[in-house]
Design an enzyme around this catalytic site. Structure first.
Site, PDB file in Angstrom:
ATOM      1  N   ASP A  29       0.825  -1.207   0.000  1.00  0.00           N
ATOM      2  CA  ASP A  29       0.000   0.000   0.000  1.00  0.00           C
ATOM      3  C   ASP A  29       0.864   1.264   0.000  1.00  0.00           C
ATOM      4  O   ASP A  29       1.993   1.249   0.492  1.00  0.00           O
ATOM      5  CB  ASP A  29      -0.919  -0.016   1.234  1.00  0.00           C
ATOM      6  CG  ASP A  29      -2.091   0.943   1.096  1.00  0.00           C
ATOM      7  OD1 ASP A  29      -2.346   1.427  -0.029  1.00  0.00           O
ATOM      8  OD2 ASP A  29      -2.749   1.212   2.114  1.00  0.00           O
ATOM      9  N   GLY A  30       0.311   2.328  -0.558  1.00  0.00           N
ATOM     10  CA  GLY A  30       0.976   3.629  -0.506  1.00  0.00           C
ATOM     11  C   GLY A  30       1.522   4.113  -1.843  1.00  0.00           C
ATOM     12  O   GLY A  30       2.205   5.142  -1.901  1.00  0.00           O
ATOM     13  N   ARG A  33       0.134   7.649  -2.685  1.00  0.00           N
ATOM     14  CA  ARG A  33       0.738   8.715  -1.868  1.00  0.00           C
ATOM     15  C   ARG A  33       2.186   8.979  -2.287  1.00  0.00           C
ATOM     16  O   ARG A  33       2.651  10.109  -2.291  1.00  0.00           O
ATOM     17  CB  ARG A  33       0.662   8.349  -0.370  1.00  0.00           C
ATOM     18  CG  ARG A  33      -0.682   8.687   0.243  1.00  0.00           C
ATOM     19  CD  ARG A  33      -0.905   7.968   1.538  1.00  0.00           C
ATOM     20  NE  ARG A  33      -1.309   6.583   1.287  1.00  0.00           N
ATOM     21  CZ  ARG A  33      -1.466   5.668   2.231  1.00  0.00           C
ATOM     22  NH1 ARG A  33      -1.217   5.975   3.494  1.00  0.00           N
ATOM     23  NH2 ARG A  33      -1.873   4.456   1.922  1.00  0.00           N
ATOM     24  N   TRP A  34       2.872   7.936  -2.630  1.00  0.00           N
ATOM     25  CA  TRP A  34       4.257   8.074  -3.089  1.00  0.00           C
ATOM     26  C   TRP A  34       4.286   8.949  -4.340  1.00  0.00           C
ATOM     27  O   TRP A  34       5.120   9.847  -4.474  1.00  0.00           O
ATOM     28  CB  TRP A  34       4.827   6.684  -3.387  1.00  0.00           C
ATOM     29  CG  TRP A  34       6.277   6.649  -3.773  1.00  0.00           C
ATOM     30  CD1 TRP A  34       7.335   6.455  -2.937  1.00  0.00           C
ATOM     31  CD2 TRP A  34       6.822   6.804  -5.098  1.00  0.00           C
ATOM     32  NE1 TRP A  34       8.502   6.478  -3.649  1.00  0.00           N
ATOM     33  CE2 TRP A  34       8.224   6.685  -4.976  1.00  0.00           C
ATOM     34  CE3 TRP A  34       6.267   7.025  -6.357  1.00  0.00           C
ATOM     35  CZ2 TRP A  34       9.076   6.779  -6.077  1.00  0.00           C
ATOM     36  CZ3 TRP A  34       7.121   7.123  -7.455  1.00  0.00           C
ATOM     37  CH2 TRP A  34       8.506   6.997  -7.307  1.00  0.00           C
ATOM     38  N   HIS A  46       2.418   3.048  -8.893  1.00  0.00           N
ATOM     39  CA  HIS A  46       2.273   1.599  -9.078  1.00  0.00           C
ATOM     40  C   HIS A  46       3.499   1.043  -9.804  1.00  0.00           C
ATOM     41  O   HIS A  46       4.036   0.000  -9.449  1.00  0.00           O
ATOM     42  CB  HIS A  46       0.999   1.278  -9.875  1.00  0.00           C
ATOM     43  CG  HIS A  46      -0.263   1.755  -9.208  1.00  0.00           C
ATOM     44  ND1 HIS A  46      -0.560   1.464  -7.903  1.00  0.00           N
ATOM     45  CD2 HIS A  46      -1.298   2.507  -9.666  1.00  0.00           C
ATOM     46  CE1 HIS A  46      -1.734   2.014  -7.581  1.00  0.00           C
ATOM     47  NE2 HIS A  46      -2.192   2.651  -8.635  1.00  0.00           N
ATOM     48  N   TRP A  78     -11.840  -2.148  -7.907  1.00  0.00           N
ATOM     49  CA  TRP A  78     -12.582  -1.898  -9.157  1.00  0.00           C
ATOM     50  C   TRP A  78     -13.323  -0.557  -9.091  1.00  0.00           C
ATOM     51  O   TRP A  78     -13.706  -0.006 -10.122  1.00  0.00           O
ATOM     52  CB  TRP A  78     -13.601  -3.004  -9.435  1.00  0.00           C
ATOM     53  CG  TRP A  78     -12.999  -4.331  -9.794  1.00  0.00           C
ATOM     54  CD1 TRP A  78     -13.055  -5.470  -9.062  1.00  0.00           C
ATOM     55  CD2 TRP A  78     -12.262  -4.671 -10.980  1.00  0.00           C
ATOM     56  NE1 TRP A  78     -12.393  -6.495  -9.708  1.00  0.00           N
ATOM     57  CE2 TRP A  78     -11.904  -6.032 -10.895  1.00  0.00           C
ATOM     58  CE3 TRP A  78     -11.856  -3.936 -12.123  1.00  0.00           C
ATOM     59  CZ2 TRP A  78     -11.168  -6.682 -11.876  1.00  0.00           C
ATOM     60  CZ3 TRP A  78     -11.127  -4.595 -13.111  1.00  0.00           C
ATOM     61  CH2 TRP A  78     -10.795  -5.944 -12.973  1.00  0.00           C
ATOM     62  N   ARG A  80     -12.133   2.225  -8.292  1.00  0.00           N
ATOM     63  CA  ARG A  80     -11.237   3.367  -8.585  1.00  0.00           C
ATOM     64  C   ARG A  80     -11.557   3.918  -9.972  1.00  0.00           C
ATOM     65  O   ARG A  80     -12.242   3.260 -10.769  1.00  0.00           O
ATOM     66  CB  ARG A  80      -9.787   2.903  -8.507  1.00  0.00           C
ATOM     67  CG  ARG A  80      -9.407   2.532  -7.094  1.00  0.00           C
ATOM     68  CD  ARG A  80      -7.929   2.297  -6.956  1.00  0.00           C
ATOM     69  NE  ARG A  80      -7.625   2.028  -5.546  1.00  0.00           N
ATOM     70  CZ  ARG A  80      -6.434   2.105  -5.008  1.00  0.00           C
ATOM     71  NH1 ARG A  80      -5.396   2.432  -5.765  1.00  0.00           N
ATOM     72  NH2 ARG A  80      -6.251   1.856  -3.745  1.00  0.00           N
ATOM     73  N   LEU A 140       9.973 -21.035  -4.566  1.00  0.00           N
ATOM     74  CA  LEU A 140       9.075 -20.043  -3.956  1.00  0.00           C
ATOM     75  C   LEU A 140       7.758 -20.062  -4.715  1.00  0.00           C
ATOM     76  O   LEU A 140       7.746 -20.049  -5.949  1.00  0.00           O
ATOM     77  CB  LEU A 140       9.706 -18.648  -4.062  1.00  0.00           C
ATOM     78  CG  LEU A 140       8.840 -17.468  -3.598  1.00  0.00           C
ATOM     79  CD1 LEU A 140       8.628 -17.495  -2.088  1.00  0.00           C
ATOM     80  CD2 LEU A 140       9.477 -16.131  -3.994  1.00  0.00           C
ATOM     81  N   SER A 205      -8.115  -4.590   5.286  1.00  0.00           N
ATOM     82  CA  SER A 205      -8.739  -4.287   3.997  1.00  0.00           C
ATOM     83  C   SER A 205      -9.233  -5.536   3.249  1.00  0.00           C
ATOM     84  O   SER A 205      -8.948  -5.714   2.062  1.00  0.00           O
ATOM     85  CB  SER A 205      -7.780  -3.473   3.109  1.00  0.00           C
ATOM     86  OG  SER A 205      -7.415  -2.280   3.750  1.00  0.00           O
TER      87      SER A 205
HETATM   88  C1  IPE Z   1      -5.465  -2.757  -0.189  1.00  0.00           C
HETATM   89  O1  IPE Z   1      -5.093  -1.425  -0.353  1.00  0.00           O
HETATM   90  C2  IPE Z   1      -5.509  -3.450  -1.523  1.00  0.00           C
HETATM   91  C3  IPE Z   1      -4.211  -3.695  -2.158  1.00  0.00           C
HETATM   92  C4  IPE Z   1      -3.046  -3.419  -1.642  1.00  0.00           C
HETATM   93  C5  IPE Z   1      -4.256  -4.307  -3.456  1.00  0.00           C
HETATM   94  P1  IPE Z   1      -6.191  -0.280  -0.495  1.00  0.00           P
HETATM   95  O2  IPE Z   1      -5.438   0.996  -0.614  1.00  0.00           O
HETATM   96  O3  IPE Z   1      -7.141  -0.607  -1.562  1.00  0.00           O
HETATM   97  O4  IPE Z   1      -6.938  -0.378   0.919  1.00  0.00           O
HETATM   98  P2  IPE Z   1      -7.712   0.736   1.736  1.00  0.00           P
HETATM   99  O5  IPE Z   1      -8.664   1.399   0.800  1.00  0.00           O
HETATM  100  O6  IPE Z   1      -6.681   1.691   2.236  1.00  0.00           O
HETATM  101  O7  IPE Z   1      -8.349  -0.011   2.860  1.00  0.00           O
HETATM  102  C1  IPE Z   2      -1.641   0.197  -3.333  1.00  0.00           C
HETATM  103  O1  IPE Z   2      -1.400   1.565  -3.389  1.00  0.00           O
HETATM  104  C2  IPE Z   2      -1.867  -0.413  -4.701  1.00  0.00           C
HETATM  105  C3  IPE Z   2      -3.251  -0.844  -4.943  1.00  0.00           C
HETATM  106  C4  IPE Z   2      -4.221  -0.805  -4.073  1.00  0.00           C
HETATM  107  C5  IPE Z   2      -3.561  -1.363  -6.270  1.00  0.00           C
HETATM  108  P1  IPE Z   2      -2.565   2.609  -3.421  1.00  0.00           P
HETATM  109  O2  IPE Z   2      -2.904   2.898  -4.833  1.00  0.00           O
HETATM  110  O3  IPE Z   2      -3.704   2.171  -2.554  1.00  0.00           O
HETATM  111  O4  IPE Z   2      -1.864   3.877  -2.764  1.00  0.00           O
HETATM  112  P2  IPE Z   2      -2.494   4.918  -1.742  1.00  0.00           P
HETATM  113  O5  IPE Z   2      -3.046   4.130  -0.589  1.00  0.00           O
HETATM  114  O6  IPE Z   2      -3.555   5.657  -2.476  1.00  0.00           O
HETATM  115  O7  IPE Z   2      -1.349   5.765  -1.334  1.00  0.00           O
HETATM  116 MG    MG Z   3      -4.092   2.380  -0.592  1.00  0.00          MG
END
Ligand code: IPE
Ligand code: IPE
Ligand code: MG
Length: 250
Positions: A29-30, A33-34, A46, A78, A80, A140, A205
């Protein structure tokens, strides 16, 4: 050079300790934001996460962790914007194409958990091609959670069990934990021992709701595109210090 020796020391310490997690699961995750912090579009976040995936795979191979499961795309994702979803699908396809040779050389097998049938056909084809190409590599097992939802997994599991029960009439006495385990998407994987989540969020999540029952959870503020082998090693070293009681007393 100095960096390499720090990593080597961390690795040696983990290997000397011994009790490795058999299965590591990661909520990557993140990325958004990155990208935002740099004024980039989200898709670049991504894409930057690809190196983090590579380092995680490498780290698991170096340590001898047998199972790595990556939360790659949730059912909720989905919702998004279509442009981000399309960008992610294209990126996934390209990455599979470009990485499978090296994965094969490194002894990595691939599994998909979730509902791959929801994915665009070109992506499904690329996934099938990759899973076939990697065959039953043993070092793995890399599982990608795609169009994955933990509640949906339980719904799908119950549906399958109910359909079988209707046929064999062994309902409801035949239902036990092992039967459920065998009907989950993860039926051939052990439960994760360690769950890593990046970007500081303290939630799961909708990931592996059944399987995480006794996983050790490790959360870091590091955003996924900044996640490196050293962070994986840190998480595993912390895991090795945990006292896993499983409800018992010592
Ligand atoms: C969880 O991250 C899903 C994946 C990493 C693929 P999200 O960014 O979708 O989760 P929430 O919305 O912060 O809970
Ligand atoms: C995780 O990063 C990747 C997926 C959920 C596909 P995010 O896209 O959720 O990044 P943030 O949480 O918005 O920073
Ligand atoms: Mg996220």
């Amino acid at each position: 050079m100095a960096e390499t020796s720090v990593l080597t020391r961390a690795k040696d310490a983990i290997l000397a300790q011994g009790n490795l997690p058999r299965h590591v699961a990661v909520i990557m995750d993140g990325n958004g934001r990155w990208a935002r912090a740099r004024g980039f579009p989200r898709i670049l976040g991504h894409q930057a996460g690809r190196r983090s995936v590579r380092e995680s795979v490498e780290g698991c191979l170096e340590l001898g962790v047998r199972y790595l499961t990556l939360y790659t795309f949730s059912r909720e994702n989905w919702n998004r914007p279509p442009s981000e979803v399309a960008g992610l699908m294209g990126f996934l396809r390209q990455t599979l194409r470009e990485e499978r040779e090296e994965l094969r050389e490194n002894g990595v097998a691939m599994r998909v958990i979730g509902r791959p049938e929801d994915l665009p056909e070109e992506v499904r084809e690329e996934l099938n091609r990759t899973v076939d190409y990697l065959g039953d590599n043993q070092k793995l097992v890399l599982s990608l959670a795609l169009s994955y939802g933990g509640r949906m997994e339980i719904v799908d599991c119950v549906r399958r069990i109910a359909a079988e029960a209707e046929e064999n009439g062994r309902w409801p006495q035949s239902i036990d934990e092992d039967l459920i385990r065998r009907h989950l998407y993860t039926n051939d994987l052990p439960d994760p021992d360690l769950l890593i989540r990046t970007s500081g969020e303290m939630r799961i999540s909708n990931f592996l709701l059944w399987q995480l029952a006794y996983a050790e959870i490790w959360v870091t503020d590091v955003l996924w595109p900044d996640f490196r082998k050293e962070h994986l090693f840190q998480a595993i070293a912390d895991y090795q210090k945990r006292d896993r009681r499983f409800g018992k007393v010592d």
